[in-house]
Design a protein around this motif. Structure first.
Motif, PDB file in Angstrom:
ATOM      1  N   LEU A  32       0.877  -1.227   0.160  1.00  0.00           N
ATOM      2  CA  LEU A  32       0.061  -0.064  -0.187  1.00  0.00           C
ATOM      3  C   LEU A  32       0.950   1.360   0.027  1.00  0.00           C
ATOM      4  N   LEU A  33       1.990   1.283   0.799  1.00  0.00           N
ATOM      5  CA  LEU A  33       2.703   2.452   0.732  1.00  0.00           C
ATOM      6  C   LEU A  33       3.509   2.518  -0.552  1.00  0.00           C
ATOM      7  N   VAL A  34       3.884   1.319  -1.482  1.00  0.00           N
ATOM      8  CA  VAL A  34       4.459   1.559  -2.513  1.00  0.00           C
ATOM      9  C   VAL A  34       3.579   2.092  -3.476  1.00  0.00           C
ATOM     10  N   VAL A  35       2.146   1.721  -3.593  1.00  0.00           N
ATOM     11  CA  VAL A  35       1.192   2.353  -4.381  1.00  0.00           C
ATOM     12  C   VAL A  35       1.086   3.607  -4.269  1.00  0.00           C
ATOM     13  N   VAL A  36       0.826   4.287  -2.926  1.00  0.00           N
ATOM     14  CA  VAL A  36       0.385   5.447  -2.682  1.00  0.00           C
ATOM     15  C   VAL A  36       1.110   6.560  -3.520  1.00  0.00           C
ATOM     16  N   PRO A  37       2.177   6.634  -3.524  1.00  0.00           N
ATOM     17  CA  PRO A  37       3.071   7.580  -4.347  1.00  0.00           C
ATOM     18  C   PRO A  37       2.516   7.663  -5.928  1.00  0.00           C
ATOM     19  N   THR A  69      10.448   1.229   1.145  1.00  0.00           N
ATOM     20  CA  THR A  69       9.055   0.340   1.204  1.00  0.00           C
ATOM     21  C   THR A  69       8.931  -0.941   0.169  1.00  0.00           C
ATOM     22  N   GLN A  70       9.597  -0.550  -0.863  1.00  0.00           N
ATOM     23  CA  GLN A  70       9.907  -1.354  -1.722  1.00  0.00           C
ATOM     24  C   GLN A  70      10.400  -2.833  -1.626  1.00  0.00           C
ATOM     25  N   ARG A  71      11.656  -2.557  -0.719  1.00  0.00           N
ATOM     26  CA  ARG A  71      12.677  -3.664  -0.490  1.00  0.00           C
ATOM     27  C   ARG A  71      11.711  -4.364   0.695  1.00  0.00           C
ATOM     28  N   VAL A  72      10.985  -3.901   1.479  1.00  0.00           N
ATOM     29  CA  VAL A  72      10.168  -4.640   2.629  1.00  0.00           C
ATOM     30  C   VAL A  72       9.477  -5.523   2.125  1.00  0.00           C
TER      31      VAL A  72
END
Length: 209
Positions: free
Chosen positions: A148-153, A173-176
């Motif tokens: 979700l954090l990756v998609v938000v931007p 966030t992507q690496r997580v």
């Protein structure tokens, strides 16, 4: 089946080693630089190599799960993840500032598909009460949250708001997401090393039955 698992773990381990080498030698900021940008570094060939090895490992573990009696949906989702990993490596993203190309589009949507299907497979495995089910569930939930954090931007940019990776921890966030999903895949394979059994109203049955 043991040979499949060993080969799968070897592929995943080698892929992880290639990815770590690429990160160590490139000198990019992992907090803000997304993984796709490493393709433009001198050792950029390690990126598609790593992703292809992850794809092979996923296919081998999926076949092991199929032979162990896992849900066909779990098997298909793992194969879809592996196929997406292959496409991500085969179709590199565009350089920063360049309009989205066909290759960049395939890369982007294959990545989104991969990020989405592995948590789904993990949740199905956890619901089937495989060995390490709790850890699989936690990693899958973390992967979904990070996704979700990756998609938000991207959503923010759709509304015309300028937002660069330097403004947000896009790389983190992507690496997580990637780390947790590889963790789910590894635990899926590890669950088959010592098949557990459970007691139910119908007696003793294999976890993956």
């Amino acid at each position: 089946m043991k040979a499949l698992l060993v080969s799968g773990f070897a592929a995943i381990g080698t892929g992880a080693g290639a990815m770590l080498t690429l990160h160590a030698e490139s000198g990019l900021d992992p907090m803000h630089s997304v993984i796709s940008e490493y393709a433009f570094q001198p050792l950029g060939w390690l990126l598609p190599t790593s992703l292809t090895l992850f794809a092979v490992g996923s296919a081998l573990i999926a076949e092991s799960l199929r032979r162990a009696g896992a849900s066909v949906w779990v098997v298909l989702l793992l194969l879809a993840w592996g196929g997406s990993m292959f496409l991500i490596g085969a179709f590199p993203t565009d350089r920063p500032g360049v309009p989205l190309s066909l290759s960049g589009g395939i890369h982007r949507y294959a990545a989104f598909a991969a990020f989405l299907v592995m948590p789904a497979a993990g949740m199905l495995l956890a619901n089937a009460r495989v060995r390490y089910a709790r850890a699989v569930r936690v990693l899958s939930a973390v992967a979904l949250g990070a996704l979700l954090l990756v998609v938000v931007p991207y959503v923010v940019r759709m509304f015309g708001i300028e937002l660069s990776n330097d403004d947000i921890p896009a790389g983190l966030t992507q690496r997580v997401v990637v780390l947790t999903e590889i963790g789910v895949l590894a635990l899926a394979g590890m669950s088959l090393l010592k098949p557990a059994v459970q007691r139910s109203q119908g007696g003793v049955s294999p976890i993956l039955a």
